[in-house]
Design a protein around this motif. Structure first.
Motif, PDB file in Angstrom:
ATOM      1  N   GLY A 139     -36.436 -25.949 -39.281  1.00 44.27           N
ATOM      2  CA  GLY A 139     -37.106 -26.217 -40.284  1.00 44.27           C
ATOM      3  C   GLY A 139     -38.250 -27.058 -39.666  1.00 44.27           C
ATOM      4  N   LEU A 140     -37.876 -28.141 -38.757  1.00 49.27           N
ATOM      5  CA  LEU A 140     -38.866 -28.958 -38.349  1.00 49.27           C
ATOM      6  C   LEU A 140     -39.699 -28.094 -37.184  1.00 49.27           C
TER       7      LEU A 140
ATOM      8  N   ASP B  66     -40.300 -25.099 -37.274  1.00 47.34           N
ATOM      9  CA  ASP B  66     -41.083 -24.080 -37.829  1.00 47.34           C
ATOM     10  C   ASP B  66     -42.378 -24.816 -38.334  1.00 47.34           C
ATOM     11  N   ARG B  67     -42.266 -26.090 -38.955  1.00 45.69           N
ATOM     12  CA  ARG B  67     -43.297 -26.892 -39.495  1.00 45.69           C
ATOM     13  C   ARG B  67     -44.361 -27.307 -38.389  1.00 45.69           C
TER      14      ARG B  67
ATOM     15  N   ALA C 256     -46.229 -23.873 -37.207  1.00 43.09           N
ATOM     16  CA  ALA C 256     -47.484 -23.426 -38.237  1.00 43.09           C
ATOM     17  C   ALA C 256     -48.676 -24.264 -37.929  1.00 43.09           C
TER      18      ALA C 256
END
Lengths: 742, 55
Positions: free
Chosen positions: A375-376, A378-379, A382
């Motif tokens: 998740g990290l 992916d952030r 982005a």
């Protein structure tokens, strides 16, 4: 209508997405699929290029259309066949076809009788579709079969070839020649970056293609303007080399990915020789076929040896590297290799029911995993590309206006910044490491069904081990017995003949004579019945104490007419290597043996291994135990995947010890061939998770170092755009390669 | 058949059962069975007391 009903059913499909090469692509495709009405869930995996979609009402066609609208493609296979069908029926046939699982498009031309079916090769095959149609009364003759799209690797390699041949020539310092030579490199070899960038921008996102496309086009367009008007400096060579270097990285990455994912899948299809000499594809084999296997060949499906003998390497199944001798009547597993000898195998399982197909199915599922730490990443990815474009513009402005450098120099800096940054490493970090880790485990016969369990294993504090079958062989024998009432053992044996319990079977085997049994009742801890008119109770000491006179002394006792009439002492041999494994595990975990057995034998085992014991537990008690232990930290339950299914599900990680080859029937997240594989599983999962973290850290550091250098931080040392591009290409390659070092 | 712990009607097919002093007892749930096994006499003498709490 039948088809309407089937549409509402929940269906899972897996698609091979083409054209994804960065983390943002993954997001775009996920969004596109999730946006389709009737799609319940979509999970896209960048490394494998797969998308798992749960359909509830939506047709596969709509999903494929959505992916294509977003600018990507789906690998489909196509076959053309002939069918005899009337005009009115043809619409219905299309309807039926498109309702079959895995079929995307169907076209039927009633005039020529031609049927064209495009289907998803991941979940179905032309044979399956044919079978399904036949079931509904249509006979279809297949003409040809070909893959609609070739591999990503091949496309990249072709473009790389063009780039690699022409780019060096652009170094010849004749501007006009450089311009001409750079055109095929920037606009043919580099086309996939431009279309990728266009696709991303149209979908209002950014990706790595945007950076490559912007940097190469900026360099090229600036050079053209310079050639025509400014005459200040040309870098057609930089633009060409930049594209070529990045292509080289991408090609290498695609090669690694393809190699990794084909390793297991290739086992699905091998050549098989039938007993009549006919050579067929193993996927076409059926249950009941007899195949010949020669030394060095792969056994094409699961079966039993019908004739011959030989040594078979079953490491894919047991993790045991030494070949095992197989003679008539022995089971063999498809995908294992006959190292010497000759076998005639009668097939008992073929196609998708084979062990290896089930393994592949399980792996596909496991690889679609998202581990929280991703998740990290992916952030980061982005916001990554917009940030880099920002940095490029700021650097350009600073060098031009604040540092009063030339326009050419400032443009070069901006191009270098764009070319140096790579968000790809973030997207590859998790999937690549998980894919490699899962395959390493498979080589030891460990099948990971749930990829998240790799991370969860790292948090496990307590290991709960089932005894029977896991620690011991599960073959209970009566070691000795004593009889106080004559004939008690024979009565007990007759009664236990009706029981399915392992202890019951052991006692039943003591005598061959059988008496008449009435009112047989099984309960926790024992059995009761009237044997030859006498009340006979066989059970554990606690049960016996409550019902009979006399003191039970054995692990199990028998009462005749409510008096203790005999005692049995049981034994169940410990499996090989268990002692050493438990000793090793004890140093790092709290180890508890949980067993339904309440005999003294359980105590003996526990004290011998030096671990805690919870005995006499029902399956519900085991679930409760796991629930309680979870309050203190992560719990892994290791047990029989069938009887302990609930406890396996309750635990943070459920580890099933395989007792057969039917993976699908086991509960749990991981299937291990024996308890001795557990330390390897724990070590490997730790390595995989560490690898993911390293990959993300590496991708971050790489960019954090390269981008400032490209921006001119080390002036007068500057990084030419083509070297910046080389650095970028190496980022994702290094993440992919680094994932192998586990 | 009556569950001697909670007083509920149970069938002889219930898998929750045990034998005490040579007689079979059937229960509605594992909780009732566990409660009974801990202290059968009190239920047999005092009659059912409703669902046991805690497990």
């Amino acid at each position: 209508m039948g088809t309407d009903q089937s549409l509402r059913l929940k269906k899972e499909e897996e698609l091979k997405i083409l054209g994804m090469h960065c983390a943002t692509c993954e997001v775009t495709v996920t969004k596109a699929i999730s946006g389709v009405k009737g799609v319940q869930d979509a999970k896209v995996n960048l490394a494998s290029g797969n998308a798992r979609v749960i359909l509830q009402g939506a047709r596969l066609k709509e999903v494929v259309d959505a992916v294509r609208r977003a600018g990507y493609d789906v690998a489909l296979q196509k076959f053309t066949g002939r069918v005899r069908v009337s005009e009115e029926e043809s619409h219905r046939l299309v309807d039926i076809l498109e309702g079959i699982e895995g079929v995307v498009y169907a076209r039927v031309n009633p005039t020529s009788g031609l049927v064209i079916v495009e289907y998803n090769p991941v979940t179905t095959s032309s044979e399956k579709i044919q079978q399904e149609l036949e079931r509904r009364g249509y006979r279809i003759e297949i003409k040809e079969e070909k893959l609609s799209r070739s591999s990503d690797f091949k496309d990249l390699a072709l473009r790389l070839l063009v780039g690699a041949v022409i780019s060096p020539l652009t170094l010849i310092n004749i501007p006009l020649l450089q311009l001409i030579l750079s055109i095929p490199v920037v606009f043919f070899a580099g086309m996939r970056f431009h279309t990728g960038a266009y696709r991303a921008l149209r979908n209002r996102t950014t990706n790595m293609d945007v950076l490559v496309s912007f940097s190469s086009l900026t360099a090229w367009i600036y050079s053209v303007i310079s050639l025509l008007f400014l005459h200040s400096g040309y870098f057609f060579d930089s633009a060409s080399l930049l594209v070529t270097f990045i292509l080289a990285g991408k090609t290498l990455e695609a090669y690694i990915k393809e190699r990794t994912s084909s390793e297991v899948v290739s086992l699905q299809s091998v050549k098989a020789t039938k007993a009549n000499g006919e050579v067929v594809d193993s996927r076409k084999l059926k249950v009941g076929d007899v195949v010949l296997v020669r030394a060095g060949e792969v056994i094409p499906a699961d079966g039993v040896v019908d004739e011959g003998e030989g040594y078979v390497n079953e490491s894919i199944y047991t993790g045991e590297p030494l070949p095992v001798k197989k003679v008539k009547g022995d089971p063999v597993i498809g995908g294992s290799t006959l190292t010497s000898g000759f076998l005639k195998v009668y097939l008992t399982r073929a196609g998708e029911r084979t062990y290896i197909s089930q393994v592949i199915e399980a792996l596909r599922e496991a690889e679609a995993v998202r581990i929280p730490i991703q998740g990290l990443a992916d952030r980061i990815s982005a916001v990554f590309v917009p940030t880099i474009i920002g940095i490029a513009l700021i650097s350009f402005a600073l060098w031009l206006y604040a540092m009063h450098e030339t326009l050419t120099f400032s443009v070069l800096i901006a191009v270098a910044v764009l070319a140096s940054a790579c968000p790809c490493g973030f997207g590859l970090a998790t999937p690549m490491a998980v894919m490699v880790g899962i395959r390493k485990l498979l080589r030891k016969g460990i099948v990971v069904k749930n990829g998240e369990s790799l991370e969860k294993l790292g948090k496990v504090k307590t290991l709960v081990l089932d005894k029977t079958g896991t620690i011991t062989r599960g073959e209970i024998v009566v070691e000795r017995f004593q009889e106080y009432i004559q004939g008690a053992v024979e009565l007990a044996s007759s009664l236990e003949k009706l029981s399915g319990h392992p202890v019951g079977k052991a006692i039943a085997s003591l005598s061959s004579s059988s008496h008449r049994v009435e009112g047989f009742t099984e309960m926790d801890g024992g059995v009761y019945g009237k044997v030859d008119g006498q009340d006979v109770l066989v059970g554990r000491p606690d049960l016996v104490k409550k019902n009979c006179e006399g003191e039970p002394r054995g692990d199990v006792s028998v009462c005749v007419n409510w008096k203790v009439g005999g005692d049995f002492w049981l034994n169940d041999q410990m499996r090989e290597g268990v002692r050493e494994v438990v000793e090793e595990l004890r140093t790092r975990f709290r180890v508890i043996i949980a067993t339904g057995d309440s005999s003294m034998y359980a105590d003996r085992i526990a004290s011998e291994l030096g671990v805690e014991l919870r005995k006499g537990l029902t399956p519900e008690d085991k679930v409760e135990l796991v629930r309680q232990l979870r309050e203190e930290g992560g719990v892994a339950f290791v047990g029989d995947g069938i009887n302990d299914a609930q406890a396996l599900k309750e635990a943070d990680v459920g580890i099933a010890v395989a007792t057969g080859t039917d993976i699908a029937k086991y509960a749990g997240d991981v299937v291990i061939p024996s308890l001795t594989a557990l330390p390897f599983l724990l070590r490997q999962s730790h390595r995989t998770v560490r690898k993911i973290k390293e990959n993300i850290a590496w991708a971050l550091t790489y960019n954090a170092v390269l981008v400032p250098i490209a921006a001119g931080m080390l002036y007068p040392l500057v990084l030419p755009p083509e070297y910046a591009a080389l650095g970028m290409a190496m980022n994702s390659v290094s993440v992919a390669l680094w994932s192998f070092v586990q | 058949m009556m569950d001697p712990v909670c007083g509920m009607e149970v069938k002889e097919t219930s898998t929750y059962r045990t034998m005490y002093k040579g007689k079979m007892y059937y229960f509605c749930s594992p909780h009732c069975k566990t409660a009974f096994e801990k202290d059968p006499e009190s239920y047999l003498k005092g009659g059912p007391r409703g669902m046991p709490h805690g497990h």
